[in-house]
Design an enzyme around this catalytic site. Structure first.
Site, PDB file in Angstrom:
ATOM      1  NE  ARG A 287      50.780  40.419  28.315  1.00  0.00           N
ATOM      2  CZ  ARG A 287      51.908  40.026  28.895  1.00  0.00           C
ATOM      3  NH1 ARG A 287      52.957  39.666  28.130  1.00  0.00           N
ATOM      4  NH2 ARG A 287      52.017  39.975  30.206  1.00  0.00           N
ATOM      5  CE  LYS A 312      50.508  44.871  30.836  1.00  0.00           C
ATOM      6  NZ  LYS A 312      49.217  44.354  31.350  1.00  0.00           N
ATOM      7  CG  HIS A 418      44.025  38.387  27.086  1.00  0.00           C
ATOM      8  ND1 HIS A 418      45.301  38.684  26.658  1.00  0.00           N
ATOM      9  CD2 HIS A 418      44.090  38.360  28.439  1.00  0.00           C
ATOM     10  CE1 HIS A 418      46.091  38.843  27.688  1.00  0.00           C
ATOM     11  NE2 HIS A 418      45.393  38.652  28.794  1.00  0.00           N
ATOM     12  NE  ARG A 421      48.890  36.597  28.900  1.00  0.00           N
ATOM     13  CZ  ARG A 421      50.211  36.502  29.085  1.00  0.00           C
ATOM     14  NH1 ARG A 421      50.941  35.843  28.205  1.00  0.00           N
ATOM     15  NH2 ARG A 421      50.788  37.040  30.137  1.00  0.00           N
ATOM     16  CG  HIS A 444      51.971  37.047  34.832  1.00  0.00           C
ATOM     17  ND1 HIS A 444      51.020  36.109  35.213  1.00  0.00           N
ATOM     18  CD2 HIS A 444      51.442  37.693  33.767  1.00  0.00           C
ATOM     19  CE1 HIS A 444      49.977  36.198  34.406  1.00  0.00           C
ATOM     20  NE2 HIS A 444      50.210  37.140  33.518  1.00  0.00           N
ATOM     21  CE1 TYR A 453      44.653  33.063  33.532  1.00  0.00           C
ATOM     22  CE2 TYR A 453      46.803  33.596  34.441  1.00  0.00           C
ATOM     23  CZ  TYR A 453      45.804  33.824  33.513  1.00  0.00           C
ATOM     24  OH  TYR A 453      45.956  34.814  32.583  1.00  0.00           O
TER      25      TYR A 453
END
Length: 474
Positions: A287, A312, A418, A421, A444, A453
């Protein structure tokens, strides 16, 4: 998404009539309303009364700091003085509105205090049995001589919100968004005291966001989560079940993904050090905020590993360093060390480091391992401490550089920081890497987030069910 405080319809209609009376061209009305929103937002942010005598002067000073032109500053001043007409005040330049003037966004008799809450604690509110009127009671138990000002109650509530978020170590962006939604609810309810808020108020507010303001589904969900946190942790109330809220429709989202040729083209059209930032975003799946917060001690060149701290959700993870750009990273590190030595020679006060670490190790900011890997070009002067500190590259500088490079590359896709990524994950999936491996590299928490994705690249899997006994060569 930038969200400004709204002007009540009644005031907006009255203001529009004044613009017409003053012969302001219709195509300029939106500009005047924009300046008024900026002014009211400025007063709310810095705790100034919109109608007090020095608020306009302070607003003009802020515009000066923002390097606004003479025309813009004059138009902004005129817009605010038209607002004073809505309050029934004298707009003569030599006679600015007084502090006793009643602000249009507050209830009759309510004023915003410019004194810090810590200087004078606001009395609590108690309600006598059988009475609908709350009586203010001072902390010594005596009836207060003045009514409680709702703005002070809201100031205390917002301070409590800030404290609750700090205790949980949430990011500054979370504090900013949650505080903003609490303020928007405050104005939507006409500054109703926080203790008197009900889930019904929230229900009407969320519905208005979808129906009147037509916000996105993500913005409405963010508002819901922010107010849920505010009710539970600040007001000490259970949110309850909210039914009948008109929900903004969530559209199916498929990320924009660049091909490898497009990634290389963007990198070719971007200058140092931003080209190296883009290579890290794409090569490690970072990120932008994670990339900007990298420090020298995050790199392990011997084992080819990059460690990301406080990603995150406050999670740590490791990703492989791209071997193809290792020489560039080493050269960049040499430049960082040279800048660091120059700062030491100039007796700078160190890089910004986490508060708890600086309290424990006072000299940590002057140690090489804690220097930013992408340092800012200039030092930051901290007026409160009288110190010159080094910060990392600002995210907006990188975003603007990428935007220019994308435009220069003439891509037909909308690409941002972004996007690289997204491209990292999609290209790994296209190379038949396991979805769980990609999930771990991206950091994640839920594999369902990573599954998006699978829609960005052609499927490499066989859809038709078949027995393993029938598969050739097995």
């Amino acid at each position: 998404e930038i969200i400004m405080l709204n002007i009540p319809d009644e005031i907006q209609n009255r203001y529009s009539k004044i613009l017409i009376q003053k012969n302001i061209k219709p195509n300029l009305h939106d500009h005047y309303l924009k300046w008024l929103r900026f002014y009211l937002d400025f007063c709310d942010k810095y705790e100034h009364l919109p109608a007090e005598s020095n608020s306009l002067a302070l607003f003009q000073k802020k515009l000066q700091e923002k390097n606004q032109g003479r025309f813009q500053k004059d138009q902004a001043e005129q817009a605010v003085r038209f607002y004073y007409l809505c309050l029934g005040q004298n707009t003569d330049r030599t006679a600015p509105p007084t502090a006793d003037s009643k602000p249009i966004l507050l209830k009759p008799g309510e004023h915003r205090s410019t004194r810090p809450v810590a200087d004078q604690p606001a009395p609590s509110v108690t309600v006598s049995p059988g009475s609908d009127n709350p009586k203010p009671v001072s902390f010594d138990g005596n009836v207060a001589s003045k009514p409680v000002q709702p703005v002070k109650l809201w100031t205390r509530a917002l301070k409590s919100l800030s404290d609750e978020i700090a205790v949980r170590h949430y990011s500054p962006k979370t504090l900013s968004s949650y505080s903003l939604w609490a303020k928007k609810l405050k104005y939507y309810t006409n500054e109703k005291p926080p203790e008197q808020l009900t889930p019904e108020d929230v229900k009407k507010f969320l519905t208005a966001l979808a129906v009147e303001q037509k916000v996105s589904a993500s913005a409405q969900n963010q508002a819901f989560n922010a107010l849920l946190f505010f009710f539970r942790n600040v007001l000490g109330k259970e949110f309850g079940k909210i039914d009948g809220v008109v929900r903004a429709k969530r559209k199916p989202y498929i990320p924009v993904v660049l091909s490898r040729e497009e990634v290389d083209l963007v990198i070719k059209n971007i200058r140092y050090p931003y080209d190296l930032v883009v290579k890290m975003l794409y090569g490690c799946g970072l990120r932008l905020s994670e990339c900007m917060k990298l420090r020298v001690n995050n790199f392990n060149f011997d084992h080819g590993i990059l460690t990301i701290h406080d990603g995150k959700g406050g999670k740590d993870r490791t990703v492989p360093l791209p071997r193809t750009i290792e020489p560039e990273l080493q050269e960049h590190l040499r430049r960082v060390i040279a800048l660091y030595q120059q700062d030491l020679d100039n007796n700078y006060d160190g890089a910004f480091v986490p508060g708890s670490l600086e309290k424990k190790y006072r000299q940590a900011g002057k140690e090489l391992p804690w220097q930013w890997f992408f340092p800012a070009k200039t030092l930051t002067y901290v007026a409160a401490d009288g110190e010159n500190r080094r910060y990392h590259l600002h995210e907006t500088h990188v975003q603007k550089a990428i935007k220019r490079a994308v435009k220069k590359s003439k891509l037909i896709k909308r690409a941002s920081a972004h996007t690289f990524r997204h491209s990292f994950a999609s290209h790994l999936l296209q190379a038949n890497y396991d979805i769980r491996t990609i999930q771990k590299l991206l950091g994640h928490s839920d594999v369902r987030t990573t599954m998006i994705y699978t829609q960005t690249v052609p499927s490499q899997t066989i859809k038709e069910a078949q027995s393993p006994l029938d598969i050739p060569g097995r």
